[in-house]
Scaffold this motif. Sequence first.
Motif, short mmCIF file in Angstrom:
data_model
loop_
_atom_site.label_atom_id
_atom_site.label_comp_id
_atom_site.label_asym_id
_atom_site.label_seq_id
_atom_site.Cartn_x
_atom_site.Cartn_y
_atom_site.Cartn_z
N SER A 54 0.84 -1.21 0.00
CA SER A 54 0.00 0.00 0.00
C SER A 54 0.86 1.25 0.00
CB SER A 54 -0.91 0.02 1.23
OG SER A 54 -1.85 -1.01 1.17
N ILE A 55 1.91 1.26 0.80
CA ILE A 55 2.81 2.41 0.87
C ILE A 55 3.55 2.59 -0.45
CG2 ILE A 55 4.89 3.32 2.00
CD1 ILE A 55 3.70 2.07 4.63
N LEU A 56 3.99 1.49 -1.07
CA LEU A 56 4.60 1.57 -2.40
C LEU A 56 3.61 2.16 -3.40
CD1 LEU A 56 6.49 -1.83 -2.81
CD2 LEU A 56 7.50 0.45 -2.78
N GLY A 57 2.35 1.76 -3.29
CA GLY A 57 1.32 2.29 -4.17
C GLY A 57 1.11 3.78 -3.97
N ILE A 58 1.09 4.22 -2.72
CA ILE A 58 0.93 5.66 -2.44
C ILE A 58 2.10 6.44 -3.04
CG2 ILE A 58 0.90 7.40 -0.61
CD1 ILE A 58 -0.69 5.29 1.08
N ILE A 59 3.31 5.92 -2.86
CA ILE A 59 4.49 6.58 -3.43
C ILE A 59 4.38 6.64 -4.95
CG2 ILE A 59 6.99 6.35 -3.77
CD1 ILE A 59 7.06 5.16 -0.87
N ALA A 60 3.97 5.55 -5.57
CA ALA A 60 3.83 5.52 -7.03
C ALA A 60 2.75 6.51 -7.48
CB ALA A 60 3.49 4.11 -7.51
N ILE A 81 1.94 5.94 -16.71
CA ILE A 81 2.36 4.55 -16.47
C ILE A 81 2.48 4.29 -14.98
CG2 ILE A 81 4.29 2.93 -16.76
CD1 ILE A 81 4.68 4.29 -19.57
N LEU A 82 3.05 5.24 -14.23
CA LEU A 82 3.14 5.09 -12.77
C LEU A 82 1.75 5.03 -12.14
CD1 LEU A 82 6.00 7.30 -11.29
CD2 LEU A 82 5.66 4.85 -11.06
N MET A 83 0.80 5.75 -12.70
CA MET A 83 -0.56 5.72 -12.17
C MET A 83 -1.16 4.32 -12.35
SD MET A 83 -2.61 7.57 -10.44
CE MET A 83 -1.96 9.21 -10.58
N GLN A 84 -0.83 3.65 -13.44
CA GLN A 84 -1.30 2.29 -13.64
C GLN A 84 -0.63 1.33 -12.65
OE1 GLN A 84 -3.98 2.05 -15.53
NE2 GLN A 84 -3.57 4.22 -15.79
N LEU A 85 0.63 1.61 -12.33
CA LEU A 85 1.32 0.82 -11.31
C LEU A 85 0.64 0.99 -9.96
CD1 LEU A 85 3.73 -1.04 -10.76
CD2 LEU A 85 5.08 1.01 -10.28
N TRP A 86 0.20 2.22 -9.65
CA TRP A 86 -0.54 2.45 -8.41
C TRP A 86 -1.81 1.59 -8.38
CZ3 TRP A 86 -5.50 4.77 -8.41
CH2 TRP A 86 -6.07 4.88 -7.15
N LEU A 87 -2.52 1.53 -9.49
CA LEU A 87 -3.74 0.74 -9.55
C LEU A 87 -3.45 -0.75 -9.34
CD1 LEU A 87 -6.78 0.70 -10.07
CD2 LEU A 87 -6.27 0.50 -12.51
N ILE A 88 -2.36 -1.23 -9.90
CA ILE A 88 -1.98 -2.64 -9.72
C ILE A 88 -1.63 -2.89 -8.25
CG2 ILE A 88 -0.22 -4.36 -10.29
CD1 ILE A 88 -0.22 -3.01 -13.15
N PHE A 89 -0.85 -1.99 -7.63
CA PHE A 89 -0.53 -2.12 -6.22
C PHE A 89 -1.79 -2.05 -5.36
CE2 PHE A 89 4.09 -0.47 -6.66
CZ PHE A 89 4.54 -1.75 -6.92
N ASP A 90 -2.76 -1.25 -5.78
CA ASP A 90 -4.02 -1.13 -5.06
C ASP A 90 -4.76 -2.47 -5.04
OD1 ASP A 90 -5.93 0.52 -3.66
OD2 ASP A 90 -7.19 0.36 -5.45
N LYS A 91 -4.66 -3.23 -6.12
CA LYS A 91 -5.26 -4.57 -6.18
C LYS A 91 -4.40 -5.56 -5.38
CE LYS A 91 -8.42 -3.30 -8.93
NZ LYS A 91 -9.59 -2.89 -8.22
N LEU A 92 -3.10 -5.44 -5.53
CA LEU A 92 -2.17 -6.40 -4.96
C LEU A 92 -2.19 -6.41 -3.43
CD1 LEU A 92 0.09 -8.47 -5.51
CD2 LEU A 92 1.69 -6.54 -5.60
#
Length: 151
Positions: A54-60, A81-92
């Motif tokens: 979650s913290i990695l996602g917030i940073i992304a 692209i980083l925003m899509q990484l945030w979305l993936i981390f949000d699921k993960l």
Amino acid sequence: MENKLNFKISSEVYPAEKERENKETIWEYYFARKIAFLLAPIFLKLRVSANQVSILGIIAGVSAAILIMVGDFLTILSGAILMQLWLIFDKLDGIIARYRKTVTPFGEFLEEFSGAVVGALFFSSIGLAASRLPGLPPFSFQFAAHLFIIL
């Protein structure tokens, strides 16, 4: 569904209500969720906690909003692209928390905080970036940045 790292996607890890909820957004359902399932065994094997994801996602997400806000075309593309990484981390993070049975109030707070902060920053950054772009017909006039964000 099971993969080489013995990570099994069960109804405990991904309940039916999550399945129905995510069918509303095509990108989330067909891409982000599947990428998150591919990454889950790696993060589980590395013993990364759901809160750390979650913290990695917030940073992304915050980094993405900053890149979109201040950049030229390539920087804005990097931010997208980083925003899509945030979305993936949000699921993960949810997948990891449910798999390890480590759902906590703090984790739920991080989830809500991430969505609220990154969502607000994302739309604000789009507004700022669009206010700096030249107008396109039939919108050839320029809005002030604060007005564009409000709109």
